[in-house]
Design a protein around this motif. Sequence first.
Motif, PDB file in Angstrom:
ATOM      1  N   VAL A  54       0.808  -1.218   0.000  1.00  0.00           N
ATOM      2  CA  VAL A  54       0.000   0.000   0.000  1.00  0.00           C
ATOM      3  C   VAL A  54       0.840   1.267   0.000  1.00  0.00           C
ATOM      4  O   VAL A  54       0.300   2.372  -0.153  1.00  0.00           O
ATOM      5  CB  VAL A  54      -0.958   0.027   1.218  1.00  0.00           C
ATOM      6  N   LEU A  55       2.151   1.129   0.122  1.00  0.00           N
ATOM      7  CA  LEU A  55       3.012   2.302   0.009  1.00  0.00           C
ATOM      8  C   LEU A  55       2.913   2.935  -1.370  1.00  0.00           C
ATOM      9  O   LEU A  55       3.264   4.108  -1.549  1.00  0.00           O
ATOM     10  CB  LEU A  55       4.460   1.907   0.309  1.00  0.00           C
ATOM     11  N   THR A  56       2.433   2.163  -2.343  1.00  0.00           N
ATOM     12  CA  THR A  56       2.163   2.717  -3.671  1.00  0.00           C
ATOM     13  C   THR A  56       1.233   3.921  -3.592  1.00  0.00           C
ATOM     14  O   THR A  56       1.292   4.830  -4.430  1.00  0.00           O
ATOM     15  CB  THR A  56       1.537   1.625  -4.565  1.00  0.00           C
ATOM     16  N   ASN A  57       0.374   3.969  -2.582  1.00  0.00           N
ATOM     17  CA  ASN A  57      -0.632   5.029  -2.462  1.00  0.00           C
ATOM     18  C   ASN A  57      -0.101   6.321  -1.852  1.00  0.00           C
ATOM     19  O   ASN A  57      -0.778   7.349  -1.920  1.00  0.00           O
ATOM     20  CB  ASN A  57      -1.797   4.554  -1.581  1.00  0.00           C
ATOM     21  N   LYS A  58       1.072   6.274  -1.228  1.00  0.00           N
ATOM     22  CA  LYS A  58       1.529   7.410  -0.425  1.00  0.00           C
ATOM     23  C   LYS A  58       2.504   8.300  -1.195  1.00  0.00           C
ATOM     24  O   LYS A  58       3.478   7.818  -1.760  1.00  0.00           O
ATOM     25  CB  LYS A  58       2.200   6.899   0.860  1.00  0.00           C
ATOM     26  N   THR A  59       2.241   9.594  -1.189  1.00  0.00           N
ATOM     27  CA  THR A  59       3.125  10.582  -1.798  1.00  0.00           C
ATOM     28  C   THR A  59       3.857  11.363  -0.716  1.00  0.00           C
ATOM     29  O   THR A  59       3.232  11.865   0.227  1.00  0.00           O
ATOM     30  CB  THR A  59       2.332  11.561  -2.674  1.00  0.00           C
ATOM     31  N   VAL A  60       5.164  11.444  -0.838  1.00  0.00           N
ATOM     32  CA  VAL A  60       5.962  12.283   0.064  1.00  0.00           C
ATOM     33  C   VAL A  60       7.010  13.017  -0.758  1.00  0.00           C
ATOM     34  O   VAL A  60       7.476  12.514  -1.779  1.00  0.00           O
ATOM     35  CB  VAL A  60       6.658  11.459   1.177  1.00  0.00           C
ATOM     36  N   GLU A  61       7.362  14.196  -0.319  1.00  0.00           N
ATOM     37  CA  GLU A  61       8.453  14.965  -0.916  1.00  0.00           C
ATOM     38  C   GLU A  61       9.349  15.468   0.192  1.00  0.00           C
ATOM     39  O   GLU A  61       8.901  15.716   1.309  1.00  0.00           O
ATOM     40  CB  GLU A  61       7.918  16.159  -1.711  1.00  0.00           C
ATOM     41  N   GLY A  62      10.633  15.635  -0.135  1.00  0.00           N
ATOM     42  CA  GLY A  62      11.576  16.116   0.843  1.00  0.00           C
ATOM     43  C   GLY A  62      12.189  14.976   1.647  1.00  0.00           C
ATOM     44  O   GLY A  62      11.837  13.809   1.473  1.00  0.00           O
ATOM     45  N   PRO A  63      13.096  15.299   2.566  1.00  0.00           N
ATOM     46  CA  PRO A  63      13.762  14.265   3.359  1.00  0.00           C
ATOM     47  C   PRO A  63      12.848  13.707   4.447  1.00  0.00           C
ATOM     48  O   PRO A  63      11.851  14.327   4.834  1.00  0.00           O
ATOM     49  CB  PRO A  63      14.949  15.011   3.970  1.00  0.00           C
ATOM     50  N   ASN A  96      21.584   8.646   0.601  1.00  0.00           N
ATOM     51  CA  ASN A  96      20.307   9.103   0.049  1.00  0.00           C
ATOM     52  C   ASN A  96      19.713   7.937  -0.717  1.00  0.00           C
ATOM     53  O   ASN A  96      20.325   7.438  -1.674  1.00  0.00           O
ATOM     54  CB  ASN A  96      20.511  10.313  -0.872  1.00  0.00           C
ATOM     55  N   VAL A  97      18.538   7.480  -0.313  1.00  0.00           N
ATOM     56  CA  VAL A  97      17.917   6.302  -0.918  1.00  0.00           C
ATOM     57  C   VAL A  97      16.776   6.659  -1.860  1.00  0.00           C
ATOM     58  O   VAL A  97      16.043   5.779  -2.305  1.00  0.00           O
ATOM     59  CB  VAL A  97      17.401   5.336   0.180  1.00  0.00           C
ATOM     60  N   VAL A 263      16.694  16.652  -9.705  1.00  0.00           N
ATOM     61  CA  VAL A 263      16.400  15.823 -10.869  1.00  0.00           C
ATOM     62  C   VAL A 263      15.114  15.015 -10.739  1.00  0.00           C
ATOM     63  O   VAL A 263      14.705  14.351 -11.695  1.00  0.00           O
ATOM     64  CB  VAL A 263      17.575  14.855 -11.173  1.00  0.00           C
ATOM     65  N   GLN A 264      14.482  15.049  -9.578  1.00  0.00           N
ATOM     66  CA  GLN A 264      13.230  14.303  -9.438  1.00  0.00           C
ATOM     67  C   GLN A 264      12.360  14.907  -8.352  1.00  0.00           C
ATOM     68  O   GLN A 264      12.835  15.690  -7.515  1.00  0.00           O
ATOM     69  CB  GLN A 264      13.504  12.823  -9.154  1.00  0.00           C
ATOM     70  N   GLY A 265      11.084  14.526  -8.362  1.00  0.00           N
ATOM     71  CA  GLY A 265      10.135  15.059  -7.411  1.00  0.00           C
ATOM     72  C   GLY A 265       9.851  14.103  -6.278  1.00  0.00           C
ATOM     73  O   GLY A 265      10.742  13.743  -5.516  1.00  0.00           O
ATOM     74  N   SER A 266       8.605  13.648  -6.163  1.00  0.00           N
ATOM     75  CA  SER A 266       8.208  12.861  -5.004  1.00  0.00           C
ATOM     76  C   SER A 266       8.918  11.509  -4.980  1.00  0.00           C
ATOM     77  O   SER A 266       9.343  10.977  -6.000  1.00  0.00           O
ATOM     78  CB  SER A 266       6.692  12.667  -4.995  1.00  0.00           C
ATOM     79  N   VAL A 267       9.007  10.976  -3.776  1.00  0.00           N
ATOM     80  CA  VAL A 267       9.698   9.714  -3.544  1.00  0.00           C
ATOM     81  C   VAL A 267       8.805   8.556  -3.973  1.00  0.00           C
ATOM     82  O   VAL A 267       7.606   8.536  -3.679  1.00  0.00           O
ATOM     83  CB  VAL A 267      10.037   9.570  -2.043  1.00  0.00           C
TER      84      VAL A 267
END
Length: 422
Positions: A54-63, A96-97, A263-267
């Motif tokens: 279900v982590l497919t559903n979660k959007t996060v940005e930043g550290p 950084n992962v 170079v990229q947005g959300s994780v």
Amino acid sequence: MSTLHHGYFTAGLDADPELAAAIRGEESRQADGIELIASENIVSRLVLEAQGSVLTNKTVEGPAYARYYGGAEFADAIEALAIERARRLFGARFANVQPHSGSNANAGVFLGLLKLGDTVLSMNVAAGGHISHGHPATLTGRDYSIIRYGVNRETERLDLDEIRDLAREHAPRMIVAGGSAYFRAMDFAALRAIADEVGAYLMVDMAHFAGLVATGLYPDPVPHAHVVTTTTYKSLRGARGGLVLWNDPALSDRINYGIFPGVQGSVMLHAVAGKAACLGEALRPEFRAYNEAVLANARALAQALGAQNVRIVSGGTDMGLMLVDLTPRGLTGEIVAKALEHAGLAVNKNQIPFDPRPPEAPSGLRLSSNAGTTRGFGTAEFATIAGWIERVMQAPQDAATLAEVKDEVVALCRAFPIYPER
């Protein structure tokens, strides 16, 4: 419940027959075929379930613990776990992962540490380097001034004198080591000395040997390089994605900002969970045994092929992959790769150093023991694989021979099943 959502939370893959057929076809291809492509491996069920969660559903940005979106309690814990495991596995102070791929990891480091137009000294793709290190078709090749080094024509190995001379002549801001088709041990201390002499960063891309580094079976770049990048699949046999490691705290903001928002947005949090899973697996004692087998199997394959008049570039290998020169057999990589695929053996065609042939029909093949070792093959099985490759090379256009080899490949694969309960 609205009829618009009927089955939305309950229907599985069979709700889309066309997609289901393609995915199940790929499952069968993997189960009944032998993967010899160096950029591939076979993940554990743990990694599959982490990535398909279900982590497919979660959007996060930043550290982690400093997100732009709320509801990130468990997202933060997962990313922090992946970071901690990466640092512990490789003995690095920082990690950084988040990179979506190895190429994104490399592009983020370039953007974070360099100015547009800076000079970069990296390995020529024709000699075994990777396109993300400055190939003209990529952003790194477009946005930076790339100077290329190769290998010695006689030894087909890195020539430190050439690298030093080019560094002194061009004064690069960064020197990049590592590649996609170079498989001998590298002297990272000597490369760092060259970088220090000219005031350059040393970046090592260890995507193809990270698993060996993690288990002490290949020279460790982490103590010497300013920054190390890798993928988390290939030799780490985990989730598809990238990873950056470094030790100098003064570089942290620049590297992290190079990745996001550089170079990229959300994780892709589901991928980060898969990385956490495979990094945890790599910390277990059995991962060293796996990598020891990878080396033994690669050397067994190289030796068996060499006995069949197939030249191994540079005379051997120090990791789980090798490059074979088909010139003595009067064949091209394109012809042999297509024939091997029909016989159930997946490989990729590849140029050899100083190849007179074009990339579309090169003189070589790139082979790997990573995936076969994961499914349990030993040196005897890899000697058998070498025999199959020889039979295909003798008659690459003979459908009967290819079908015969294919039947034998399937029989071996079914003795070493993957995901047997699926």
